[in-house]
Scaffold this motif. Structure first.
Motif, PDB file in Angstrom:
ATOM      1  N   LYS A   1      -3.245   3.340   0.729  1.00 43.02           N
ATOM      2  CA  LYS A   1      -3.628   2.923  -0.634  1.00 43.02           C
ATOM      3  C   LYS A   1      -2.521   3.286  -1.626  1.00 43.02           C
ATOM      4  N   LEU A   2      -2.437   2.497  -2.678  1.00 53.26           N
ATOM      5  CA  LEU A   2      -1.399   2.713  -3.693  1.00 53.26           C
ATOM      6  C   LEU A   2      -1.932   3.546  -4.841  1.00 53.26           C
ATOM      7  N   HIS A   3      -1.088   4.436  -5.304  1.00 52.53           N
ATOM      8  CA  HIS A   3      -1.434   5.235  -6.479  1.00 52.53           C
ATOM      9  C   HIS A   3      -0.292   5.066  -7.482  1.00 52.53           C
ATOM     10  N   ASP A   4      -0.590   4.411  -8.600  1.00 53.03           N
ATOM     11  CA  ASP A   4       0.452   4.149  -9.605  1.00 53.03           C
ATOM     12  C   ASP A   4       0.631   5.355 -10.530  1.00 53.03           C
ATOM     13  N   PHE A   5       1.875   5.748 -10.749  1.00 56.53           N
ATOM     14  CA  PHE A   5       2.195   6.816 -11.705  1.00 56.53           C
ATOM     15  C   PHE A   5       2.642   6.222 -13.041  1.00 56.53           C
ATOM     16  N   VAL A   6       3.476   5.181 -12.960  1.00 54.39           N
ATOM     17  CA  VAL A   6       4.050   4.593 -14.175  1.00 54.39           C
ATOM     18  C   VAL A   6       3.960   3.072 -14.073  1.00 54.39           C
ATOM     19  N   ARG A   7       3.451   2.456 -15.145  1.00 50.49           N
ATOM     20  CA  ARG A   7       3.492   0.998 -15.293  1.00 50.49           C
ATOM     21  C   ARG A   7       3.888   0.750 -16.727  1.00 50.49           C
ATOM     22  N   THR A   8       5.109   0.321 -16.933  1.00 50.01           N
ATOM     23  CA  THR A   8       5.568   0.191 -18.318  1.00 50.01           C
ATOM     24  C   THR A   8       6.377  -1.087 -18.498  1.00 50.01           C
ATOM     25  N   LYS A   9       6.356  -1.623 -19.719  1.00 48.20           N
ATOM     26  CA  LYS A   9       7.217  -2.772 -20.023  1.00 48.20           C
ATOM     27  C   LYS A   9       7.896  -2.543 -21.363  1.00 48.20           C
ATOM     28  N   VAL A  10       9.158  -2.907 -21.420  1.00 48.96           N
ATOM     29  CA  VAL A  10       9.961  -2.663 -22.623  1.00 48.96           C
ATOM     30  C   VAL A  10      10.584  -3.995 -23.071  1.00 48.96           C
ATOM     31  N   PRO A  11      10.434  -4.358 -24.364  1.00 48.84           N
ATOM     32  CA  PRO A  11      11.009  -5.622 -24.847  1.00 48.84           C
ATOM     33  C   PRO A  11      12.519  -5.511 -25.071  1.00 48.84           C
ATOM     34  N   VAL A  12      13.272  -5.616 -24.002  1.00 48.52           N
ATOM     35  CA  VAL A  12      14.735  -5.431 -24.077  1.00 48.52           C
ATOM     36  C   VAL A  12      15.428  -6.631 -24.744  1.00 48.52           C
ATOM     37  N   ARG A  13      14.844  -7.813 -24.593  1.00 45.23           N
ATOM     38  CA  ARG A  13      15.438  -9.047 -25.156  1.00 45.23           C
ATOM     39  C   ARG A  13      16.889  -9.220 -24.687  1.00 45.23           C
ATOM     40  N   LEU A  14      17.069  -9.171 -23.390  1.00 48.37           N
ATOM     41  CA  LEU A  14      18.409  -9.294 -22.812  1.00 48.37           C
ATOM     42  C   LEU A  14      19.060 -10.637 -23.146  1.00 48.37           C
ATOM     43  N   GLY A  15      18.232 -11.660 -23.314  1.00 49.74           N
ATOM     44  CA  GLY A  15      18.778 -12.993 -23.593  1.00 49.74           C
ATOM     45  C   GLY A  15      19.048 -13.264 -25.057  1.00 49.74           C
ATOM     46  N   LYS A  16      18.606 -12.350 -25.924  1.00 46.79           N
ATOM     47  CA  LYS A  16      18.722 -12.600 -27.370  1.00 46.79           C
ATOM     48  C   LYS A  16      20.181 -12.738 -27.795  1.00 46.79           C
ATOM     49  N   GLY A  17      20.456 -13.827 -28.478  1.00 45.90           N
ATOM     50  CA  GLY A  17      21.797 -14.041 -29.026  1.00 45.90           C
ATOM     51  C   GLY A  17      22.829 -14.512 -28.024  1.00 45.90           C
ATOM     52  N   GLY A  18      22.455 -14.517 -26.726  1.00 51.37           N
ATOM     53  CA  GLY A  18      23.467 -14.884 -25.735  1.00 51.37           C
ATOM     54  C   GLY A  18      23.045 -15.905 -24.710  1.00 51.37           C
ATOM     55  N   ILE A  19      21.725 -16.126 -24.584  1.00 57.96           N
ATOM     56  CA  ILE A  19      21.266 -16.968 -23.472  1.00 57.96           C
ATOM     57  C   ILE A  19      21.800 -18.388 -23.561  1.00 57.96           C
ATOM     58  N   SER A  20      21.883 -18.910 -24.781  1.00 55.59           N
ATOM     59  CA  SER A  20      22.348 -20.299 -24.930  1.00 55.59           C
ATOM     60  C   SER A  20      23.872 -20.402 -24.851  1.00 55.59           C
ATOM     61  N   ASN A  21      24.558 -19.241 -24.926  1.00 55.68           N
ATOM     62  CA  ASN A  21      26.031 -19.231 -24.776  1.00 55.68           C
ATOM     63  C   ASN A  21      26.448 -18.754 -23.391  1.00 55.68           C
ATOM     64  N   GLY A  22      25.489 -18.401 -22.573  1.00 54.13           N
ATOM     65  CA  GLY A  22      25.781 -18.031 -21.190  1.00 54.13           C
ATOM     66  C   GLY A  22      26.431 -16.665 -21.012  1.00 54.13           C
ATOM     67  N   ALA A  23      26.173 -15.742 -21.950  1.00 49.94           N
ATOM     68  CA  ALA A  23      26.725 -14.386 -21.798  1.00 49.94           C
ATOM     69  C   ALA A  23      25.763 -13.369 -22.406  1.00 49.94           C
ATOM     70  N   ILE A  24      25.772 -12.162 -21.834  1.00 48.29           N
ATOM     71  CA  ILE A  24      24.953 -11.075 -22.375  1.00 48.29           C
ATOM     72  C   ILE A  24      25.733 -10.461 -23.531  1.00 48.29           C
ATOM     73  N   THR A  25      25.122 -10.358 -24.693  1.00 49.20           N
ATOM     74  CA  THR A  25      25.831  -9.788 -25.850  1.00 49.20           C
ATOM     75  C   THR A  25      25.956  -8.264 -25.681  1.00 49.20           C
ATOM     76  N   PRO A  26      26.964  -7.648 -26.336  1.00 52.40           N
ATOM     77  CA  PRO A  26      27.114  -6.186 -26.248  1.00 52.40           C
ATOM     78  C   PRO A  26      25.847  -5.441 -26.709  1.00 52.40           C
ATOM     79  N   GLU A  27      25.186  -5.982 -27.737  1.00 51.70           N
ATOM     80  CA  GLU A  27      23.971  -5.334 -28.252  1.00 51.70           C
ATOM     81  C   GLU A  27      22.856  -5.373 -27.207  1.00 51.70           C
ATOM     82  N   ALA A  28      22.714  -6.525 -26.552  1.00 51.28           N
ATOM     83  CA  ALA A  28      21.673  -6.679 -25.528  1.00 51.28           C
ATOM     84  C   ALA A  28      21.969  -5.779 -24.323  1.00 51.28           C
ATOM     85  N   ALA A  29      23.258  -5.695 -23.950  1.00 47.93           N
ATOM     86  CA  ALA A  29      23.649  -4.840 -22.823  1.00 47.93           C
ATOM     87  C   ALA A  29      23.346  -3.375 -23.138  1.00 47.93           C
ATOM     88  N   GLU A  30      23.573  -2.998 -24.381  1.00 48.15           N
ATOM     89  CA  GLU A  30      23.300  -1.615 -24.783  1.00 48.15           C
ATOM     90  C   GLU A  30      21.797  -1.305 -24.739  1.00 48.15           C
TER      91      GLU A  30
END
Length: 313
Positions: free
Chosen positions: A27-56
């Motif tokens: 049986k599984l016992h979960d300790f951590v289940r979390t989600k963080v809004p990193v927005r990795l695609g913000k400002g870069g997805i349509s230009n095909g690159a990860i921005t420095p801010e998103a990478a940070e």
């Protein structure tokens, strides 16, 4: 000997961490289940690159994930990166940087593998049966569609039409204009032609929404009826009537950012993207004449977990 696993899903919009343990009884016992809004695609997805801010933002989040992984003494770490990283010109450098700074080895998976893992995750939520279903997982970068039942996958494909991409293209005013809604649907009609052919062949009757947008719509639906049970524990499987979906959908289209933000159950990280995502849901329901919506809280990381558990047996 107890097996502790950490599973990281590095989505275009959200990073997820699941730390779980397989007990002696399997049986599984979960300790951590979390989600963080990193927005990795913000400002870069349509230009095909990860921005420095998103990478940070991503690196800071992964350093925190590493701290939690170490705290729980995890033996096995699996990290998956999807649409944004696989399409970014600087994706490889980003992955190397992550390894250098956090000692987390990231697997960049292609769309077909992503769709397959989502299927295993959704199946483990118990929402599939012998009926043919269309699973839909709306990410920030891509949307995965899987035609399947509880036994097998008939067809699967990943399309680079995720909510962040759609937002960059069609979200020019808020509330969204009828012209933009029509333009998004015309775009989907064209981009999803392979899906349309597959639907004609396999004739699904059920739409199964996988996590993300669908979880939020279920939260909004429950709270609108005064049901707070989802706030305590999120069920693996949920059901949503077409009428309830459409009343929420119309509400999302009518309201602006501030008005959507105060809808009970709305997450700040989804407040704009959910508009574009809901239009995709509407398009799919209408175009393929689907009569039922089921929702799986499980997706990619639970699929990775299912496969990891099988390899331990």
């Amino acid at each position: 000997m107890k097996n502790r696993l950490a599973l990281i899903d590095m989505g275009t919009n959200t990073f997820h961490l699941l730390i779980t343990e397989v007990g002696e009884d399997g049986k599984l016992h979960d300790f951590v289940r979390t989600k963080v809004p990193v927005r990795l695609g913000k400002g870069g997805i349509s230009n095909g690159a990860i921005t420095p801010e998103a990478a940070e933002r991503a690196l800071n989040t992964l350093k925190d994930f590493r701290r939690q992984i170490d705290e729980y003494g995890v033996e096995t770490v699996r990290a998956m990166a999807t649409s944004m990283v696989r399409n970014a010109a600087n994706g490889d450098d980003f992955v190397k940087d992550i390894y250098k700074q956090t000692d987390i080895q990231v697997e960049v998976i292609d769309g077909a593998r992503e769709a397959e893992l989502i299927y295993y995750g959704v199946r483990s939520a118990g929402v599939l049966d012998e009926n043919t279903a269309l699973i839909m997982d709306i990410g920030g970068g891509s949307v995965e569609f899987i035609l399947c039942n509880a036994q097998e996958i008939f067809w699967k494909q990943s399309f680079e039409v995720g909510a962040q991409r759609l937002m960059d293209q069609f979200f020019t005013e808020d509330p969204i204009s009828p012209e933009s809604i029509a333009a998004e649907k015309t775009y989907l009609e064209e981009k999803l032609q392979p899906l349309t052919s597959a639907v004609e062949k396999y004739k699904p009757t059920i739409l199964v929404g996988s996590s993300g947008t669908f979880d939020t719509i279920c939260d909004i639906d429950a709270l609108s009826k005064g049901d707070i049970s989802r706030q305590q524990t999120q069920p693996a499987a949920s059901y949503l009537t077409l009428d309830n979906y459409y009343s929420i959908h119309q509400d999302l289209l009518r309201k602006n950012h501030e008005e959507r933000l105060v809808i009970p159950g709305m997450l700040e990280m989804r407040v704009d993207m959910i508009v574009l995502a809901s239009i995709v849901v509407d398009f799919v329901l209408q175009k393929y004449n689907l009569q039922e919506i089921r929702v799986s809280a499980y997706a990619l990381k639970e699929g990775v977990l299912q496969q990891a558990l099988e390899s331990m047996e």
